[in-house]
Design an enzyme around this catalytic site. Structure first.
Site, PDB file in Angstrom:
ATOM      1  N   ARG A 276      34.927  41.090  47.408  1.00 53.87           N
ATOM      2  CA  ARG A 276      33.515  41.185  47.773  1.00 53.87           C
ATOM      3  C   ARG A 276      33.283  40.753  49.215  1.00 53.87           C
ATOM      4  O   ARG A 276      32.303  41.170  49.842  1.00 53.87           O
ATOM      5  CB  ARG A 276      32.672  40.374  46.798  1.00 53.87           C
ATOM      6  CG  ARG A 276      32.873  38.872  46.829  1.00 53.87           C
ATOM      7  CD  ARG A 276      32.419  38.191  45.559  1.00 53.87           C
ATOM      8  NE  ARG A 276      33.303  38.513  44.445  1.00 53.87           N
ATOM      9  CZ  ARG A 276      33.103  38.113  43.193  1.00 53.87           C
ATOM     10  NH1 ARG A 276      32.047  37.379  42.897  1.00 53.87           N
ATOM     11  NH2 ARG A 276      33.956  38.444  42.246  1.00 53.87           N
TER      12      ARG A 276
ATOM     13  N   LYS B 136      47.080  33.107  42.031  1.00 50.84           N
ATOM     14  CA  LYS B 136      47.103  33.661  40.670  1.00 50.84           C
ATOM     15  C   LYS B 136      48.377  33.225  39.961  1.00 50.84           C
ATOM     16  O   LYS B 136      49.432  33.078  40.597  1.00 50.84           O
ATOM     17  CB  LYS B 136      47.098  35.193  40.725  1.00 50.84           C
ATOM     18  CG  LYS B 136      45.850  35.852  41.241  1.00 50.84           C
ATOM     19  CD  LYS B 136      46.051  37.375  41.250  1.00 50.84           C
ATOM     20  CE  LYS B 136      44.850  38.116  41.812  1.00 50.84           C
ATOM     21  NZ  LYS B 136      43.705  38.092  40.893  1.00 50.84           N
TER      22      LYS B 136
END
Length: 459
Positions: A313, A239
């Site tokens: 996820r 990020k």
């Protein structure tokens, strides 16, 4: 400081809650001295406005709290929490507040006493409230304690809230309520078939783990699964700094299910509760998993990794598969999962997905009742093709950017099998201070779920 109501006290200072349209009529029934003082103070009943009325000896005889008009109240909630923050320290009781608003405002007053003061002293509201007539004060205190726990966990930076500390918080809760806890750590994750939890967390200094807490021996089975990514660098798909600044909150799903679990156990609901938290840190190291890798999940499905920053996820998938093996009557996952959900509904709404129409109906009504807003998004089956890359069964990060919250939810649904299931894609953070909700970590959806459970589970 525990968030508690004051004991019943005959000397509690009355706080008269007045809508704008009622101020003139209320004043007409007061003594001349009070009328003069209130008029001189400029009190109009505007939302959040307060006036302290002195007695003849200079003490506070009463307080007036403006409750505005219904149109102004519709733009927020917990309005009297701002009043609590303006009042001097003391014990107060509410007068003139309708019974339909008493529970919301009483809870807001309690939450106005919350402050995260682990690293610096803070100044929460000091005004204590006597529990309003007709309100279940003990229930609200339990709910406030659960919300406080969620906020504390999210607000704590990753240096002090890694997988080890998150496990410790679960162990403390288990001790408090007599729950059983089992934790699978490190290489044992591979031995016990939690491959994706291990893969996502293996690059971090603290070993990844799956926390399994169980409470209750009778009643319907409810399983809560919370994303416990204690810090998310994005992995090898690193990020930018601007996106990494709030990643201590990426365990907000775990924090919220723990807050909800605290409420359930504290209220002694007649159900069998299970809490599963995959606790990891998504770090960068020579053994970090890579874009292009294909992982095999607990249930045997293969997943192509097209972005290591779509890690939540993955760890939830193993936990959900494991949860279904226990045949729960209802299963809920909560996660700070996608930026797409924030774009869709902003930071104040908890978007959720479910195929269980009864749960959706009960939740929508409960959310309004307890001032905990939610918004239903669809498990849109035609988008299933977007998460099928061809080279593997599933794609963890479909290209194109469309419907990111929906495709993530569809990914998770593959691992919930035929279990009755709902998924919440929450933000877990209040970016701007509001009544009863200071800037920082915040629970989303938990109180609405709590309110809906009796109808959903037939309690």
């Amino acid at each position: 400081m525990p968030l508690k109501f004051a004991a019943e006290n005959a000397d509690a200072i009355p706080v008269h809650v007045l809508e704008q349209e009622d101020v003139e009529a209320w004043l007409a029934d007061q003594q001349k001295r009070t009328q003069t003082w209130v008029s001189a103070s400029g009190f109009t009943g505007a939302l959040g406005q307060i006036t302290l009325v002195p007695s003849s000896d200079g003490a506070i005889e009463m307080a007036l709290a403006g409750y505005g008009a219904s149109s102004s109240r519709a733009r927020g909630r917990f309005h009297l929490a701002s009043v609590a923050g303006q009042l001097p320290e003391g014990t107060y009781r509410l007068e003139g507040l309708g019974s339909d608003r008493a529970e919301e405002e009483a809870l807001g007053w309690l939450l106005a006493g919350y402050a995260f003061d682990r690293y610096r002293s803070q100044k929460p509201a000091k005004a204590q409230l006597v529990g309003p007539t007709g309100v279940d004060a003990k229930r609200l205190e339990v709910i406030a304690a659960g919300e406080s726990l969620t906020r504390d966990l999210i607000n704590t930076p990753a240096w002090d809230m890694g997988p080890v500390e998150l496990e410790a918080a679960c162990a403390t809760m288990a001790d408090e309520f007599g729950a059983n806890i089992n934790v699978t750590r490190g290489e044992a994750l591979l031995e016990q078939n939690f491959p994706m939890v291990h893969t996502v967390g293996r690059a971090a200094e603290q070993a990844p783990r799956l926390i399994d807490m169980r409470w209750g021996d009778e009643g319907p089975k409810l399983t809560l699964v919370g994303k416990g990514v204690c810090f998310d660098t994005g992995g090898l798909n690193l990020k930018p700094g601007s996106s990494m600044g709030l990643m201590k909150k990426d365990m907000g799903g775990a924090a919220t299910v723990l807050g909800l679990a605290h409420m359930i156990m504290g209220l002694n609901l007649p159900l069998q509760l299970r809490v599963l938290i995959p606790a990891v840190e998504n770090s960068v190291s020579s053994n970090a998993y890579r874009p292009g890798d294909i992982l095999t999940a607990r249930n045997g499905m293969t997943v192509e990794i097209n972005n290591t920053d779509a890690e939540g996820r993955l760890v939830l998938a193993d936990a959900l598969s494991f949860a279904t093996e226990g045949n729960p009557d209802f299963m809920i996952s909560m996660a700070t999962l996608t930026g797409a959900a924030r774009v869709a509904v902003g930071p104040d709404l908890a978007p959720y997905f479910t195929d269980h129409s009864g749960f959706a109906t009960a939740l929508e009504a409960s959310a309004v009742e307890v001032a905990d807003p939610v918004w239903r998004l669809p498990f849109h089956t035609p988008y299933e093709a977007m998460i099928e890359p061809g080279i593997a069964d599933l794609d963890n990060a479909p290209k194109g950017g469309f419907a990111g919250a929906i495709t993530a939810a569809l990914f998770l649904r593959r691992f919930a099998c035929e279990t009755s299931y709902a998924h919440f894609d929450i933000y877990g953070w209040n970016p701007t201070a509001a009544p009863a909700r200071p800037k920082g970590g915040v629970g989303m959806g938990a109180r609405a779920i709590l309110q809906a459970l009796p109808e959903v589970l037939g309690l």
